[in-house]
Design a protein around this motif. Structure first.
Motif, mmCIF file in Angstrom:
data_model
loop_
_atom_site.group_PDB
_atom_site.id
_atom_site.type_symbol
_atom_site.label_atom_id
_atom_site.label_comp_id
_atom_site.label_asym_id
_atom_site.label_seq_id
_atom_site.Cartn_x
_atom_site.Cartn_y
_atom_site.Cartn_z
ATOM 1 N N ARG A 40 2.379 -16.931 3.337
ATOM 2 C CA ARG A 40 1.260 -16.699 2.404
ATOM 3 C C ARG A 40 0.348 -15.578 2.914
ATOM 4 N NH1 ARG A 40 0.580 -16.591 -2.594
ATOM 5 N NH2 ARG A 40 -1.518 -17.026 -3.251
ATOM 6 N N GLN A 43 2.066 -12.295 2.366
ATOM 7 C CA GLN A 43 2.023 -11.935 0.952
ATOM 8 C C GLN A 43 0.663 -11.364 0.570
ATOM 9 O OE1 GLN A 43 3.179 -15.743 -0.650
ATOM 10 N NE2 GLN A 43 5.257 -15.010 -1.095
ATOM 11 N N ARG A 44 -0.390 -11.962 1.070
ATOM 12 C CA ARG A 44 -1.738 -11.447 0.781
ATOM 13 C C ARG A 44 -1.945 -10.059 1.391
ATOM 14 N NH1 ARG A 44 -5.856 -16.596 1.174
ATOM 15 N NH2 ARG A 44 -4.931 -17.719 -0.579
ATOM 16 N N GLY A 47 0.030 -7.646 -0.707
ATOM 17 C CA GLY A 47 -0.670 -7.439 -1.975
ATOM 18 C C GLY A 47 -1.877 -6.540 -1.820
ATOM 19 N N GLY A 48 -2.602 -6.731 -0.731
ATOM 20 C CA GLY A 48 -3.759 -5.870 -0.467
ATOM 21 C C GLY A 48 -3.354 -4.416 -0.266
#
Length: 66
Positions: A40, A43-44, A47-48
């Motif tokens: 997770r 993934q963050r 994404g950032g």
């Protein structure tokens, strides 16, 4: 494809290659430590990076043509 996209891709490849070329031990430790992070969080982080890339691209397209 637009030549700007190919130029950007080439620059990304150069920058990505500098880490293992200039500091292979540090680069390896960084990669090993990233394997311990939860999915997770990765993934963050990814994404950032995508959002930051889109914002920079937008800023260059809109304000760079002046």
């Amino acid at each position: 494809m637009n030549s700007t996209i190919w130029t950007a891709l080439a620059l990304v490849l150069v920058l990505e290659g500098l880490g293992p070329m200039l500091a292979p031990g540090l680069w390896r430790r960084m990669i090993q430590s990233m394997t311990q992070l939860p999915d997770r969080l990765l993934q963050r982080f990814g994404g950032g990076l995508v959002v930051a890339g889109v914002v920079v691209y937008y800023m260059l397209r809109v304000h760079g043509s002046n």
